[in-house]
Design an enzyme around this catalytic site. Structure first.
Site, mmCIF file in Angstrom:
data_model
loop_
_atom_site.group_PDB
_atom_site.id
_atom_site.type_symbol
_atom_site.label_atom_id
_atom_site.label_comp_id
_atom_site.label_asym_id
_atom_site.label_seq_id
_atom_site.Cartn_x
_atom_site.Cartn_y
_atom_site.Cartn_z
ATOM 1 N N TYR A 40 8.602 12.770 9.017
ATOM 2 C CA TYR A 40 9.417 12.493 7.604
ATOM 3 C C TYR A 40 9.221 13.229 6.458
ATOM 4 O O TYR A 40 8.065 13.988 6.482
ATOM 5 C CB TYR A 40 9.376 11.070 7.326
ATOM 6 C CG TYR A 40 8.141 10.531 6.573
ATOM 7 C CD1 TYR A 40 6.946 10.377 7.504
ATOM 8 C CD2 TYR A 40 8.245 10.114 5.250
ATOM 9 C CE1 TYR A 40 5.811 10.080 6.935
ATOM 10 C CE2 TYR A 40 6.923 9.796 4.691
ATOM 11 C CZ TYR A 40 5.870 9.583 5.343
ATOM 12 O OH TYR A 40 4.705 9.282 5.036
ATOM 13 N N GLU A 187 -8.292 10.657 1.720
ATOM 14 C CA GLU A 187 -7.149 10.572 0.819
ATOM 15 C C GLU A 187 -7.004 9.053 0.491
ATOM 16 O O GLU A 187 -7.605 8.324 1.052
ATOM 17 C CB GLU A 187 -5.941 11.537 1.290
ATOM 18 C CG GLU A 187 -5.580 10.900 2.634
ATOM 19 C CD GLU A 187 -4.414 11.921 3.250
ATOM 20 O OE1 GLU A 187 -3.648 12.623 2.330
ATOM 21 O OE2 GLU A 187 -4.277 11.837 4.479
ATOM 22 N N LEU A 211 -3.100 15.045 4.459
ATOM 23 C CA LEU A 211 -1.612 15.614 4.250
ATOM 24 C C LEU A 211 -1.925 16.370 3.150
ATOM 25 O O LEU A 211 -2.140 15.930 2.021
ATOM 26 C CB LEU A 211 -0.700 14.437 4.151
ATOM 27 C CG LEU A 211 0.543 15.095 3.910
ATOM 28 C CD1 LEU A 211 1.163 15.332 5.406
ATOM 29 C CD2 LEU A 211 1.415 14.064 3.376
HETATM 30 N N1 PDD Z 1 3.597 9.870 0.745
HETATM 31 N N2 PDD Z 1 -1.130 11.904 1.525
HETATM 32 C C1 PDD Z 1 -0.565 10.811 2.500
HETATM 33 C C2 PDD Z 1 -1.203 10.096 3.501
HETATM 34 C C3 PDD Z 1 0.714 10.438 1.723
HETATM 35 O O1 PDD Z 1 1.670 9.705 2.601
HETATM 36 C C4 PDD Z 1 1.250 11.186 0.856
HETATM 37 C C5 PDD Z 1 2.701 11.017 0.212
HETATM 38 C C6 PDD Z 1 0.643 12.483 -0.014
HETATM 39 C C7 PDD Z 1 1.225 13.007 -1.030
HETATM 40 O O2 PDD Z 1 2.054 13.928 -0.925
HETATM 41 P P1 PDD Z 1 3.016 14.269 -1.582
HETATM 42 O O3 PDD Z 1 2.461 14.777 -2.949
HETATM 43 O O4 PDD Z 1 3.750 15.362 -1.002
HETATM 44 O O5 PDD Z 1 4.100 13.144 -1.870
HETATM 45 C C8 PDD Z 1 -0.884 12.381 0.440
HETATM 46 C C9 PDD Z 1 4.943 9.775 0.534
HETATM 47 C C10 PDD Z 1 5.111 9.474 -0.907
HETATM 48 C C11 PDD Z 1 5.207 8.472 1.350
HETATM 49 O O6 PDD Z 1 4.809 8.219 2.267
HETATM 50 O O7 PDD Z 1 6.126 7.495 0.872
#
Ligand code: PDD
Length: 289
Positions: A40, A187, A211
């Site tokens: 996703y 994280e 991630l």
């Molecule tokens: N999640 N690490 C994890 C495990 C995440 O699920 C997310 C983001 C991030 C940050 O990624 P980004 O800067 O691209 O949003 C890091 C999204 C927002 C979610 O699952 O809703």
């Protein structure tokens, strides 16, 4: 069908069509449902414009390639779909959620022998960016061992480890968790984590243990703009607990300060000066969209 928390007239996209959320149905044999066999993306949208969309679509490509699903749309196709979702948004500030699963087949762990069509789903929800109170009060977190699998670089819908981590935070009465694998920072439950030590911005290296958030690259760019030294390296739990500042970033949290960890204050216990400078840059970037 009434779905808690969702307006019944929300329009979603499923396999080529737009429909009301309550009308959208997938097969019980969808491999996303059966195995979590899908990926996703979450794209924040400001002023009707998807933010850093090229980066999000690049990561979508990488996630699909990692689990060997052929990308069902080319770049123009995704952009058109995202545009159509944004047109249906209840607000100009929203988030687009995209999901692709391997599709529907008889239950068997291995990939289906015959080619099958992936399931493609998209929705748009209003997004409320962190308000004044959250920015000024900051977040409280607990530390937790990272018990997830070893391919956290894939934005997989198999999120049980993340779900249980977030619930552990809720059960502990705090906002989120900061996870450590073998004693080193990984994280948050749905965010990247940053620390400031001696005037330097630090984050864990980009590898299979985290991630790579779209804001991971962005924070590096913002740090460079303000002349803040940045280094990606392994960070021990001891270092993180003693850091001057801790921050988290994600599409929906943007950038937020962490002011308490495991019940103890981070630095002064208030959002720090490095956070303030990065936040100012982030806000300016969004305001320029
Ligand atoms: N999640 N690490 C994890 C495990 C995440 O699920 C997310 C983001 C991030 C940050 O990624 P980004 O800067 O691209 O949003 C890091 C999204 C927002 C979610 O699952 O809703």
């Amino acid at each position: 069908m009434i779905i808690p928390g969702m307006a019944s007239d929300s329009q979603v996209y499923l396999n080529g069509e737009f429909m009301q959320i309550g009308e959208a149905k997938i097969s019980v044999l969808d491999r996303g449902f059966i195995f979590g066999d899908g990926i996703y993306e979450v794209v924040p949208v400001y002023n009707g414009k998807p933010f850093r969309i090229a980066h999000h679509l690049d990561r979508l490509d990488r996630s699909l390639a990692a689990i060997r699903i052929a990308n069902p749309h080319d770049r123009a196709g995704w952009l058109a779909l995202i545009g159509q979702l944004i047109e249906r948004s209840p607000s100009p500030i929203c988030m687009v959620y995209l999901q692709v699963t391997r599709g529907v087949a008889k239950r068997d762990h291995g990939f289906p022998k015959e080619p099958i069509a992936p399931t493609v789903f998209g929705m748009v929800n209003a997004m409320v960016p962190p308000g004044k109170a959250q920015r000024e009060q900051g977040l409280s977190v607990i530390s937790l061992p990272d018990e997830r699998w070893l391919h956290c670089e894939i934005k997989s819908v198999s999120l049980l480890g993340n779900v249980l981590a977030k619930q552990a935070a809720t059960d502990a009465g705090v906002d989120d968790v900061v996870m450590f694998r073998d004693g080193y920072l990984s994280e948050g439950s749905s965010s990247n984590v940053w620390v400031v030590i001696g005037g330097k911005l630090l984050a864990p290296p980009k590898n299979n243990l985290i991630l790579e958030g779209i804001r991971y690259g962005l924070m590096g760019e913002l740090a460079e703009q303000i002349g803040l030294p940045f280094e990606a390296r392994k960070l021990s739990k001891q270092e993180v607990l003693a850091a001057d500042e801790i921050m988290v970033t994600s599409a929906t949290k943007e950038v937020l300060p962490v002011v308490r960890i495991d019940g103890r204050p981070v630095g002064s216990g208030k959002p720090g000066p490095v956070y303030a400078r990065l936040r100012e840059r982030y806000d300016a970037l969004i305001a320029s969209l």
